[in-house]
Enzyme design. Structure first.
Site, PDB file in Angstrom:
ATOM      1  N   HIS A 173      42.039  98.597 -48.591  1.00 16.44           N
ATOM      2  CA  HIS A 173      43.499  98.499 -48.496  1.00 16.44           C
ATOM      3  C   HIS A 173      43.889  98.949 -47.091  1.00 16.44           C
ATOM      4  CE1 HIS A 173      44.577  97.727 -52.817  1.00 16.44           C
ATOM      5  NE2 HIS A 173      43.283  97.933 -52.857  1.00 16.44           N
TER       6      HIS A 173
ATOM      7  N   GLU B  66      46.501  88.859 -55.044  1.00 13.85           N
ATOM      8  CA  GLU B  66      46.081  89.149 -56.421  1.00 13.85           C
ATOM      9  C   GLU B  66      47.249  89.293 -57.384  1.00 13.85           C
ATOM     10  OE1 GLU B  66      44.000  92.942 -56.913  1.00 13.85           O
ATOM     11  OE2 GLU B  66      44.289  93.334 -54.801  1.00 13.85           O
TER      12      GLU B  66
ATOM     13  N   HIS C  74      46.653  92.763 -50.357  1.00 12.91           N
ATOM     14  CA  HIS C  74      46.514  93.718 -49.255  1.00 12.91           C
ATOM     15  C   HIS C  74      45.703  93.118 -48.117  1.00 12.91           C
ATOM     16  CE1 HIS C  74      42.476  94.322 -51.037  1.00 12.91           C
ATOM     17  NE2 HIS C  74      43.130  94.127 -52.170  1.00 12.91           N
TER      18      HIS C  74
ATOM     19  N   ASP D 149      37.043  90.197 -51.773  1.00 13.59           N
ATOM     20  CA  ASP D 149      37.604  90.846 -52.962  1.00 13.59           C
ATOM     21  C   ASP D 149      38.114  89.725 -53.869  1.00 13.59           C
ATOM     22  OD1 ASP D 149      38.934  92.554 -54.705  1.00 13.59           O
ATOM     23  OD2 ASP D 149      40.299  93.388 -53.199  1.00 13.59           O
TER      24      ASP D 149
ATOM     25  N   GLU E 204      42.382  86.740 -58.349  1.00 16.50           N
ATOM     26  CA  GLU E 204      42.373  87.211 -56.958  1.00 16.50           C
ATOM     27  C   GLU E 204      41.425  86.397 -56.082  1.00 16.50           C
ATOM     28  OE1 GLU E 204      41.037  91.284 -56.428  1.00 16.50           O
ATOM     29  OE2 GLU E 204      41.990  91.413 -54.458  1.00 16.50           O
TER      30      GLU E 204
HETATM   31 MN    MN Z   1      40.043  93.136 -56.339  1.00 13.20          MN
HETATM   32 MN    MN Z   2      42.222  93.515 -54.047  1.00 15.40          MN
END
Ligand code: MN
Ligand code: MN
Length: 297
Positions: free
Chosen positions: A161, A187, A153, A93, A282
């Protein structure tokens, strides 16, 4: 935990993010931006872990293009492109903020610097609250405000998440220590001093995910639910990912029915409390004893 899959997802996410960072997006539609980034992910042998988020200005997150979305990036817009890549459910991510008005350069820099400093702090047994403190300190020192109610997360296979939050501010009380065999996304989001530093849910909702496979007892809706499960499992999806199999009107009716039956939930867009511009950076990392393996570097 499959390190090989994480590393592959991370490499692809990083390549795609850097291509998005280099590109000049003014004049492009959000539809073309989202579809093009997702096509690059698929072209490299992975899958999007969620619809590319292309969130403009005061929208901090959770906007993806609608089918045929003609929203166009204008000169002076601040665009967050948030990218998820999965290989066999293992997710990388990562996000980048692009804008072409130099007046936002230092705000973008604040989120990037906070992320870099947070990544340096991350290691096995580091406390999540200490990472939040670093993020808040760096953004504050540069004259800006972190978004308090957005956070990083933990990640698990097919779960974006996964339950643990890495705050973007210093928080009192309960915290946890990073584990060496778990992946985490960090992030930082930042806004200007006049912003509220908080996001609230907006009216627009165009990212969806399955919460329950319990049959809704409507044959057509249950067929769609089965198709979504087979394609995306519990990962988020967008309507434009299903217009190959359904015409848009029918798709919207069936999805609305599944939302009413609570088979599907929606993620509303998240908007800055005073309508101020938000930026984001992020990375995803796996803590090690001496530091962290930043898979999206
Ligand atoms: Mn993201
Ligand atoms: Mn994220």
């Amino acid at each position: 935990m499959n390190l090989e899959c994480y590393l592959k997802a991370g490499r692809i996410a990083s390549k795609v993010r850097e291509a998005a960072r280099r590109k000049y997006h003014v004049g492009s539609t959000l539809f073309d931006i989202c579809e093009s980034v997702e096509a690059q992910i698929r072209g490299m042998g992975a899958q999007p872990a969620f619809p590319v988020n292309a969130s403009l200005n005061e929208i901090a997150a959770h906007y993806t293009a609608e089918p045929g979305d003609q929203t166009t990036v204008k000169e002076g817009d601040v665009l967050k492109i948030d990218i998820g890549v999965h290989v066999d459910g293992y997710i990388a991510d990562t996000a980048v903020t692009v804008c072409y008005d130099p007046k936002y350069d230092s705000l973008v820099k604040a989120a990037e610097s906070a992320l870099a400093e947070a990544v340096r702090t991350a290691r096995a047994n580091a406390k999540a609250s200490d990472i939040g403190k670093v993020i808040e300190t760096v953004i504050g020192r540069m004259g800006y405000r972190p978004i308090q109610n957005l956070s990083g997360h933990s990640l698990q296979q097919y779960v974006i998440h996964a339950g643990k939050s890495i705050p973007n501010i210093w928080t009192v009380g309960s915290s946890f220590a990073l584990q060496p065999n778990e992946a985490y996304a960090i992030e930082p989001f930042a806004t200007i001093k006049d912003g509220m530093g908080v996001v609230h849910e907006g009216k627009v909702r165009n990212i969806y995910g399955i919460t329950s496979r319990k049959p809704s007892k409507e044959k057509d809706a249950d067929e769609l639910l089965e198709m979504i499960w087979n394609r995306y499992r519990t990962l988020p999806f967008a309507l434009r990912w299903l217009t190959d199999a359904y015409d848009e009107g029918r798709l919207r009716r069936l999805v609305d029915a599944l939302v009413r039956k609570k088979n599907i939930h929606v993620y509303p867009i998240l908007v800055e409390g005073r309508g101020k511009t938000v930026v984001q950076a992020e990375h995803t990392l796996i803590p090690t004893d001496g530091g962290a393996n930043v898979i999206t570097l």
